[in-house]
Design a protein around this motif. Structure first.
Motif, PDB file in Angstrom:
ATOM      1  N   GLY A   1       0.287   8.873   5.422  1.00 54.09           N
ATOM      2  CA  GLY A   1      -0.168   7.498   5.640  1.00 54.09           C
ATOM      3  C   GLY A   1       0.953   6.504   5.405  1.00 54.09           C
TER       4      GLY A   1
ATOM      5  N   LEU B   1     -15.495   5.815  -1.970  1.00 57.57           N
ATOM      6  CA  LEU B   1     -16.311   6.819  -1.291  1.00 57.57           C
ATOM      7  C   LEU B   1     -17.183   7.586  -2.288  1.00 57.57           C
ATOM      8  CD1 LEU B   1     -13.713   8.087   1.351  1.00 57.57           C
ATOM      9  CD2 LEU B   1     -15.794   6.756   1.770  1.00 57.57           C
ATOM     10  N   ARG B   2     -16.635   7.842  -3.463  1.00 60.63           N
ATOM     11  CA  ARG B   2     -17.427   8.530  -4.497  1.00 60.63           C
ATOM     12  C   ARG B   2     -18.604   7.676  -4.945  1.00 60.63           C
ATOM     13  NH1 ARG B   2     -12.947  10.910  -8.056  1.00 60.63           N
ATOM     14  NH2 ARG B   2     -12.394  12.699  -6.799  1.00 60.63           N
TER      15      ARG B   2
ATOM     16  N   GLN C   1     -10.837   6.648  -2.285  1.00 64.67           N
ATOM     17  CA  GLN C   1     -11.543   7.810  -2.821  1.00 64.67           C
ATOM     18  C   GLN C   1     -12.601   7.377  -3.838  1.00 64.67           C
ATOM     19  OE1 GLN C   1      -8.977  10.606  -4.761  1.00 64.67           O
ATOM     20  NE2 GLN C   1     -10.234  12.356  -4.189  1.00 64.67           N
TER      21      GLN C   1
ATOM     22  N   THR D   1      -7.910  -4.610  -9.578  1.00 66.87           N
ATOM     23  CA  THR D   1      -7.528  -3.239  -9.268  1.00 66.87           C
ATOM     24  C   THR D   1      -8.640  -2.280  -9.642  1.00 66.87           C
ATOM     25  OG1 THR D   1      -5.274  -3.854  -9.772  1.00 66.87           O
ATOM     26  CG2 THR D   1      -5.741  -1.522  -9.648  1.00 66.87           C
TER      27      THR D   1
ATOM     28  N   ARG E   1       3.251   6.175   8.220  1.00 66.33           N
ATOM     29  CA  ARG E   1       2.718   5.373   9.332  1.00 66.33           C
ATOM     30  C   ARG E   1       2.734   3.873   9.023  1.00 66.33           C
ATOM     31  NH1 ARG E   1      -0.723  10.086   9.618  1.00 66.33           N
ATOM     32  NH2 ARG E   1      -2.208   9.165   8.177  1.00 66.33           N
ATOM     33  N   LEU E   2       2.857   3.534   7.742  1.00 69.71           N
ATOM     34  CA  LEU E   2       2.811   2.108   7.370  1.00 69.71           C
ATOM     35  C   LEU E   2       4.175   1.419   7.441  1.00 69.71           C
ATOM     36  CD1 LEU E   2       0.373   2.320   4.305  1.00 69.71           C
ATOM     37  CD2 LEU E   2      -0.099   1.207   6.485  1.00 69.71           C
TER      38      LEU E   2
ATOM     39  N   THR F   1       0.832  -1.202   0.000  1.00 71.47           N
ATOM     40  CA  THR F   1       0.000   0.000   0.000  1.00 71.47           C
ATOM     41  C   THR F   1       0.873   1.262   0.000  1.00 71.47           C
ATOM     42  OG1 THR F   1      -1.631  -1.262   1.256  1.00 71.47           O
ATOM     43  CG2 THR F   1      -1.968   1.100   1.110  1.00 71.47           C
TER      44      THR F   1
ATOM     45  N   THR G   1      -5.374  -4.318  -3.162  1.00 65.36           N
ATOM     46  CA  THR G   1      -4.802  -3.199  -2.419  1.00 65.36           C
ATOM     47  C   THR G   1      -5.829  -2.089  -2.285  1.00 65.36           C
ATOM     48  OG1 THR G   1      -2.744  -3.711  -3.561  1.00 65.36           O
ATOM     49  CG2 THR G   1      -2.780  -1.687  -2.272  1.00 65.36           C
ATOM     50  N   VAL G   2      -6.036  -1.620  -1.076  1.00 69.78           N
ATOM     51  CA  VAL G   2      -6.906  -0.457  -0.896  1.00 69.78           C
ATOM     52  C   VAL G   2      -6.012   0.705  -0.464  1.00 69.78           C
ATOM     53  CG1 VAL G   2      -8.864   0.512   0.352  1.00 69.78           C
ATOM     54  CG2 VAL G   2      -8.853  -1.899  -0.247  1.00 69.78           C
ATOM     55  N   ASP G   3      -5.683   1.563  -1.417  1.00 70.71           N
ATOM     56  CA  ASP G   3      -4.885   2.740  -1.071  1.00 70.71           C
ATOM     57  C   ASP G   3      -5.797   3.964  -1.121  1.00 70.71           C
ATOM     58  OD1 ASP G   3      -5.300   3.166  -3.743  1.00 70.71           O
ATOM     59  OD2 ASP G   3      -3.222   2.879  -4.339  1.00 70.71           O
ATOM     60  N   THR G   4      -5.214   5.139  -1.010  1.00 70.76           N
ATOM     61  CA  THR G   4      -6.070   6.338  -0.917  1.00 70.76           C
ATOM     62  C   THR G   4      -6.894   6.548  -2.182  1.00 70.76           C
ATOM     63  OG1 THR G   4      -4.281   7.747  -1.704  1.00 70.76           O
ATOM     64  CG2 THR G   4      -4.534   7.545   0.667  1.00 70.76           C
ATOM     65  N   LEU G   5      -6.329   6.159  -3.328  1.00 70.04           N
ATOM     66  CA  LEU G   5      -7.068   6.363  -4.576  1.00 70.04           C
ATOM     67  C   LEU G   5      -8.276   5.430  -4.647  1.00 70.04           C
ATOM     68  CD1 LEU G   5      -6.924   8.064  -7.197  1.00 70.04           C
ATOM     69  CD2 LEU G   5      -5.915   6.060  -8.277  1.00 70.04           C
TER      70      LEU G   5
ATOM     71  N   THR H   1      -4.491  -1.365   7.304  1.00 73.07           N
ATOM     72  CA  THR H   1      -3.882  -0.401   6.382  1.00 73.07           C
ATOM     73  C   THR H   1      -4.748   0.844   6.263  1.00 73.07           C
ATOM     74  OG1 THR H   1      -3.467  -2.413   5.139  1.00 73.07           O
ATOM     75  CG2 THR H   1      -2.582  -0.403   4.242  1.00 73.07           C
TER      76      THR H   1
ATOM     77  N   GLU I   1       1.044   4.218  -2.901  1.00 73.72           N
ATOM     78  CA  GLU I   1       0.923   5.661  -2.654  1.00 73.72           C
ATOM     79  C   GLU I   1       2.112   6.424  -3.212  1.00 73.72           C
ATOM     80  OE1 GLU I   1      -1.586   7.126  -1.620  1.00 73.72           O
ATOM     81  OE2 GLU I   1      -2.695   5.393  -0.874  1.00 73.72           O
TER      82      GLU I   1
ATOM     83  N   LEU J   1      -7.023  12.730  -1.472  1.00 76.34           N
ATOM     84  CA  LEU J   1      -7.452  12.827  -0.076  1.00 76.34           C
ATOM     85  C   LEU J   1      -6.366  13.496   0.767  1.00 76.34           C
ATOM     86  CD1 LEU J   1      -9.045   9.277   0.449  1.00 76.34           C
ATOM     87  CD2 LEU J   1     -10.235  11.443   0.134  1.00 76.34           C
TER      88      LEU J   1
ATOM     89  N   LEU K   1      -3.530   4.583   7.113  1.00 74.60           N
ATOM     90  CA  LEU K   1      -3.560   5.638   6.093  1.00 74.60           C
ATOM     91  C   LEU K   1      -4.396   6.823   6.568  1.00 74.60           C
ATOM     92  CD1 LEU K   1      -3.957   3.807   2.653  1.00 74.60           C
ATOM     93  CD2 LEU K   1      -2.012   5.144   3.438  1.00 74.60           C
ATOM     94  N   GLY K   2      -5.303   6.557   7.494  1.00 68.67           N
ATOM     95  CA  GLY K   2      -6.144   7.641   7.997  1.00 68.67           C
ATOM     96  C   GLY K   2      -7.402   7.849   7.180  1.00 68.67           C
TER      97      GLY K   2
END
Ligand SMILES: Nc1ncnc2c1ncn2[C@@H]1O[C@H](COP(=O)(O)OP(=O)(O)OP(=O)(O)O)[C@@H](O)[C@H]1O
Ligand SMILES: [Mg+2]
Lengths: 132, 291
Positions: A106, B225-226, B222, B181, A109-110, A42, B215-219, B250, A46, A100, B254-255
């Motif tokens: 992030g 969520l959309r 996002q 993906t 932190r990983l 992950t 993989t669940v990353d910020t993209l 994770t 990023e 985001l 990532l927050g």
């Protein structure tokens, strides 16, 4: 002793996928737990995407480490515009690209060790290391 | 004869059917002839049609320019387009397609030699023939290339759609198992398919299962969520299921804030919640009781 690293170009979304796969493979080989594999992949995702989107493309190195401990180091480099204010870039929610704004903070932190060196216009290098 | 391409026309008009035979012979001998992919009769029909169209176009006296759409050449263009498209679909290679036009050269040069007095006139006519056939050849390759791209694009689209099945689980409940993906393009299709099915089925609950997303990353987050927000606008609540433990960790590091969305570890739990919310109850029959 450190084995020769894999160097991978990052110029498209497909390259980001390839980086993820290379990191997954290396993490499995080094015997990282499933949770740690997922964290590494992950973070790689990023940082590779930041290199692509914000850095305008660059490359990734995947280094297997033996000393002082076993671990995996990921190095991302680009020669794009750079990060003028690194502290700010780390803040959750800070984004210049409509994301985001969580990727950089992030990723830190990983993993265990994380550093950003950026000379705007010259070189941006993001290094992330996870120890076994 | 002053008009340039008229010498080519003249040489072709002298004996079109003999010319056709020589040209077919040339194609058959070319080594790039795919007898396994095209029959002799079909090739003859195509060659015949092209020759007639070419003669008609040359009669107009309008020169052929690759990019132009002059109606005088529409017949020739149509022939080459059909041929390229068909050959692209059947899996001919570049050179196997180009052979059709380039094998025309040798017979044409012979015909020109017979129909001119040789010397300068032959040299000029040969040059014109070369220019014309190169242009027609390039045009063919271009159409072939475009057809190939269309085929690949269509297959890719089909794959994208195939990989996003939205299933109706129960009245008012649809589920979307995501596998692979989740990039921007795929998200777009996922979102459209999901919203459409929500409307079609009048669903009030949509379950998005991410067990198959590596993989669940910020993209990806996002995008998810959309999709959730769009479904909500259509009047459907979303449940995200299939959040494996490592993914949960994770996401937290990532927050990413999923607090506004109902999440479940597996699809079964999500379905149970959905049933409850739509007023259903699933219960095990007491042992010994038969309906
Ligand atoms: N390689 C880089 N070159 C230049 N700027 C960068 C680079 N990496 C990060 N940045 C800057 O740092 C900001 C924060 O990065 P971060 O990854 O946290 O968020 P983001 O990429 O905008 O969104 P996301 O949450 O989708 O990752 C970016 O918006 C960008 O301005
Ligand atoms: Mg980012």
């Amino acid at each position: 002793m450190t084995a020769t690293p894999d160097t991978l170009p990052i110029h498209s979304e497909d390259d980001v996928v390839r980086v993820r796969h290379a990191v997954r493979r290396a993490a499995v080989e080094l015997g990282f737990s499933l949770v740690d594999q997922t964290k590494l992949v992950t973070a790689a995702s990023e940082l590779a995407r930041n290199t692509l989107i914000h850095g305008g493309g660059g490359e990734a190195r995947v280094e297997r480490l033996d000393t002082p401990r076993r671990g995996l180091r990921l190095v991302f480099e680009d020669r794009g515009p750079g990060i003028p204010d690194v502290e700010r870039a780390f803040q959750d929610g800070f984004t210049t690209g409509g994301g985001l704004g969580l990727g950089l903070g992030g990723s830190r932190r990983l993993v265990n060790d994380f550093s950003v060196e950026s000379t705007p216009g010259v070189l941006t290098r993001v290094t992330a290391t996870k120890w076994k | 004869m002053t008009n340039p391409d008229q010498r080519i026309l003249h040489s072709l008009e002298r004996d079109p059917s003999r010319f056709l035979d020589v040209w077919l012979g040339e194609q058959a001998a070319s080594g790039t002839m795919r007898r396994d992919l095209i029959s002799e009769a079909e090739l003859r029909t195509q060659s015949q049609a092209f020759l007639s169209a070419l003669i008609a176009a040359l009669r107009s006296g309008v020169p052929f320019e690759g990019g132009s759409n002059h109606p005088a050449w529409s017949g020739v263009r149509a022939q080459l387009e059909d041929l390229s498209r068909q050959r692209a679909q059947r899996g001919f290679s570049f050179s196997e397609v180009a052979t059709f036009v380039f094998s025309f050269k040798q017979p044409l040069f012979s015909a020109l030699r017979e129909s001119t007095d040789g010397g300068t006139e032959l040299a000029e006519a040969s040059w014109e023939a070369n220019v014309l056939l190169d242009r027609l050849g390039l045009y063919t390759i271009e159409v072939y290339q475009r057809s190939r791209e269309n085929i690949i694009e269509r297959q890719r689209q089909e794959m994208l759609e195939l990989s996003t099945p939205v299933v109706k689980v129960w009245d008012g409940v649809v589920a979307l198992p995501l596998i692979g993906t989740l990039d921007s393009e795929r998200t777009q299709i996922v979102m459209e398919t999901l919203l459409q099915r929500i409307v079609e089925t009048g669903s009030t609950i949509a379950i998005i299962d991410i067990t198959g997303v590596p993989t669940v990353d910020t993209l990806v987050a996002q995008h998810l969520l959309r999709t959730v927000a769009a479904a909500q606008l259509m009047g459907a609540d979303c449940i995200i299921s299939g959040i494996r433990p490592q993914i949960a960790q994770t996401i937290v590091h990532l927050g990413i804030d999923l607090s506004g969305v109902t999440t479940k570890a597996n699809l079964a739990d999500a379905i149970q919640i959905a049933m409850e919310r739509t007023g259903m109850r699933v219960e095990r029959q007491a042992p010994g009781r038969t309906p």
